[in-house]
Structures are given as C-alpha cells and as structure tokens.
Design a protein around this motif. Structure first.
Motif, short mmCIF file in Angstrom:
data_model
loop_
_atom_site.label_atom_id
_atom_site.label_comp_id
_atom_site.label_asym_id
_atom_site.label_seq_id
_atom_site.Cartn_x
_atom_site.Cartn_y
_atom_site.Cartn_z
N ARG A 75 -66.51 5.14 -11.55
CA ARG A 75 -67.34 4.01 -11.80
C ARG A 75 -68.66 3.97 -12.30
NH1 ARG A 75 -63.81 -0.53 -12.62
NH2 ARG A 75 -66.41 -1.44 -13.50
N MET A 121 -57.62 -1.52 -9.87
CA MET A 121 -57.53 0.11 -8.94
C MET A 121 -57.75 -0.42 -7.86
SD MET A 121 -56.53 3.21 -9.17
CE MET A 121 -56.24 4.96 -8.05
N GLU A 122 -57.05 -0.18 -6.67
CA GLU A 122 -57.48 -0.22 -5.61
C GLU A 122 -57.36 0.84 -4.46
OE1 GLU A 122 -55.06 -2.76 -1.75
OE2 GLU A 122 -54.28 -0.83 -1.96
N TYR A 123 -58.97 0.98 -3.93
CA TYR A 123 -59.17 2.38 -2.88
C TYR A 123 -58.79 1.94 -1.65
CZ TYR A 123 -60.96 3.66 -7.63
OH TYR A 123 -60.77 4.06 -8.95
N SER A 150 -65.70 -6.18 -6.04
CA SER A 150 -64.11 -6.60 -5.91
C SER A 150 -64.10 -7.73 -6.70
CB SER A 150 -63.47 -6.12 -4.64
OG SER A 150 -63.35 -7.37 -3.80
N TYR A 167 -65.44 -7.42 -10.14
CA TYR A 167 -65.99 -6.09 -11.63
C TYR A 167 -64.09 -6.41 -11.53
CZ TYR A 167 -70.35 -4.66 -11.46
OH TYR A 167 -71.92 -4.54 -11.75
N GLU A 168 -63.45 -6.57 -13.19
CA GLU A 168 -62.25 -6.12 -12.77
C GLU A 168 -61.72 -5.01 -12.81
OE1 GLU A 168 -61.38 -7.42 -17.00
OE2 GLU A 168 -61.92 -9.45 -17.08
N ASP A 169 -60.33 -4.68 -12.69
CA ASP A 169 -59.59 -3.60 -11.86
C ASP A 169 -60.38 -2.92 -10.54
OD1 ASP A 169 -58.31 -3.84 -14.64
OD2 ASP A 169 -59.32 -3.08 -15.60
N ILE A 170 -61.18 -2.77 -10.34
CA ILE A 170 -61.34 -2.31 -9.07
C ILE A 170 -61.37 -3.34 -7.77
CG2 ILE A 170 -64.35 -2.75 -8.83
CD1 ILE A 170 -64.37 0.27 -8.08
N ASP A 171 -60.40 -2.52 -6.69
CA ASP A 171 -60.47 -3.38 -5.09
C ASP A 171 -60.85 -2.54 -4.12
OD1 ASP A 171 -61.07 -5.73 -3.62
OD2 ASP A 171 -58.65 -6.31 -4.20
#
Length: 360
Positions: free
Chosen positions: A309, A1-3, A29, A32-36
C-alpha cells in the motif's frame, strides 16, 4: 485485508511513540478501504528482563511468528546492559526471523532542516540497504583468561557467500527499479578477508545489471561524501556494522534522530518483518511526554509500503511534511514545544485532510 500486528512498545520513550503509531494505524483502517489491523501487545523489554531474567518469553518468537509485521518502540534502559537487551530482543528477532534487509531512508523531508549548508531536499535522498543478519553483529567469538594478564578477546565477523549475494542482489534490484545508482561500502584496504570477499561478490553481481551505474567507497571516504556531496549517493549497500554507523550519520544530516525510521525486512515473507524508529529508549526524557513520534510514524509508512500500500505510505509522508512545513505543532527536539500526543494528533489530522481532499 486484515493484518496482524505484534506490538512491542519496549522501553523508555518507546511506549510513548508507539502509542502514536498505533493511533495512526487505527485511523488508517477507518480512512482507507480494504485494510484493517488486529493488534497483539507484548511487554517484552528490560522491565520484563528484570522480572524474569530474559528479554522475552521462552516461546516469544513462536508467538511473534504468527503476526504479519512487528512494530517495535525501543530497547534498553540504565539497569540492563546493552549486550543483554539488544541480543535478547532486537538482534534475536532480526536474526531468527531472517530479516536480512535493513532498509533506512536518508531523506530530507520538506520542512526539515539539515546541518549541511547549501544542501536541499533534492540533494539528500538516499536509500541505505544494510545487511542485517550476519557480518560484524553475528555475535560469536571468545573471551579467555578473564581478569588475568593473558586476557584475550576475539570477536568474529561472519560473511557468507549466500548472505552477501542476497543483500547485494536486493540492492541492485532496488536501484534498477528506481533508476538510481548503487554504491557499495567497503574497507578492503584494511579488512583483507571480509571486505575483499564483499567487493568480489559485488563485482560479480554488477555484471548482471549493466543498466545500473555503480560505485564503491571505503567507509571512511563515505562519511565525507555524505557530509560534503550527499547528492552523489542514491542507493547504498553495506555490511551490518558500516550500515549501522553511516545511517546514524544520515539521520543527523536529514533532520535528526527523531525523524529516522527503519525497516527490518524478510523479503520472502517466510517470517514477519519488523518496523521501528531507530532512536533509542532515551530514559532521560521517558515519561515526560516530549518524545518525538515522527520516526515511529514514518516506520508505519514503511510498513504500508511493505504491505503493498505505497499509496498510504506516501500519504503518511505527506502528512509528516505538512507538520514540518507549517511548524505550528513541532516537538521539542525540532524547536517546538508540543507534546508527543499533540504531534501524533496533528499528523492524524493532516492524514485525514489529505484523504478527504482526494475524495473531493
């Protein structure tokens, strides 16, 4: 998921501490996986005002609204009056984006020192929920007959049923979820309209939450409880002004203003929420590289909680506590001699170690 993160370093030491927070976000980023994260930087603040006579662009709110969160450093300097700088940027964002929940943890971290004798981290662990969009900071009133013997100033306080109900109900939900007591802060003995109204709504809503233990304190009595018996306060809900004052006292008893973070939340996520250290721009030390970045980094932890998270948020707090316990890389305001950048680097190393140990 990108924020998408809108970064407003702001003024003074805000620029220095936000650099460390952004550095940590970039590390997250990778760890951890799945976060950017994607960053948009805005130069809003007092320097911007001195150039353009406004604290942000005319369409600044529209640009900020495209982000998932706002990361703010500090607002204010010695040349722009506080009523201009705060109302033109910080309060404008809070009110226009309906960030009606101001969430401030008053928590004594492991390794931090309190000014209260005989109290430990188990005694100082509060969540302050402050109404953030109306009340005493609504900014309406009048100033008449200036510079005359008849000069008159009226400052309005605005309390709506809608505003009071939603912040009090939010606080009850937090208390219920965390199995904590809830204390309402008031001053109904002196403020016979606004605070009597606040108290009546609190009493109405508490009937919906019989499982939550409740208390009500006058604001002056609350200051004494915070200093003498902080363990009695768990979740606290208050109006805008009272929450502002009491959380600064809370920062003092929980290790100092350099450890105090705050979140301005729009729970429905119709608008971006904003995360910030609660200290000021400290122009007297700006540019010296000695500002404490811990509060700015703690606000990143709050941002991670907001994104769902909580695992990352907890890891960040553990990385901060490791810094405080080891005491080998402390900033000057905590009795050390390390630079802002060095402290930020150490927290990044701690977080990397925590994540790598999990993998093992």
């Amino acid at each position: 998921m990108e924020y998408k993160i809108a970064v407003i370093p702001g003024d003074g030491i805000g620029v220095e501490v936000i650099n460390e927070g952004v550095k940590l976000l970039k590390l997250i980023s990778k760890l951890y996986e799945d976060i950017d994260f994607r960053f948009d930087f805005f130069d809003y603040g007092c320097d911007y005002y001195l150039k353009y006579k406004r604290m942000m662009e005319e369409d600044g709110l529209e640009k900020l609204s495209k982000s998932d969160a706002i990361y703010l450093g500090a607002v204010g300097n010695n040349t722009v009056s506080d009523d201009i700088s705060l109302r033109g940027l910080l309060l404008k964002i809070r009110q226009e984006f309906d960030q009606y929940v101001n969430l401030r943890p008053i928590k004594l971290l492991k390794g931090a020192e309190t000014i209260i004798k005989g109290k430990s981290k188990d005694d100082i662990d509060m969540i302050f929920i402050r109404e953030n969009s109306e009340g005493e900071y609504i900014g309406t009133g009048s100033h008449m007959f200036k510079n005359s013997p008849r000069e008159l100033v009226i400052q309005d306080n605005v309390f709506t049923r809608y505003g009071c109900e939603r912040i009090i109900r939010y606080a009850f939900e937090v208390a219920k979820q965390n199995k904590k007591s809830l204390t309402s802060i008031s001053k109904a003995n002196a403020l016979n309209y606004s605070m009597v109204f606040w108290d009546s709504i609190f009493n109405e809503i508490k009937a919906e939450y019989p499982e939550v233990e409740t208390h009500s304190l006058l604001v002056d009595a609350a200051t004494m409880v915070m200093v003498n018996e902080p363990e009695k306060l768990e979740v606290v809900v208050s109006s805008n002004l009272f929450g502002d004052i009491l959380t600064d006292l809370g920062a003092a008893i929980a290790g100092g203003i350099g450890l105090a973070a705050g979140a301005n939340i729009n729970p429905e996520k119709r608008y971006p929420s904003m995360f910030e250290p609660i200290h000021g721009s400290a122009p007297n030390i700006a540019g010296k590289g000695i500002a404490n970045p811990v509060a700015a980094i703690w606000s990143v932890s709050q941002m991670m909680d907001f994104f769902g998270r909580e695992d990352i948020g907890l890891d960040i707090l553990n990385a901060i506590e490791k810094l405080l316990v080891e005491k080998k890389c402390l900033p000057t305001d905590l009795g050390g001699s390390k630079s802002t950048t060095a402290v930020g680097d150490e927290i990044c190393r701690n977080l990397t170690e925590i994540v790598e140990n999990k993998i093992k």
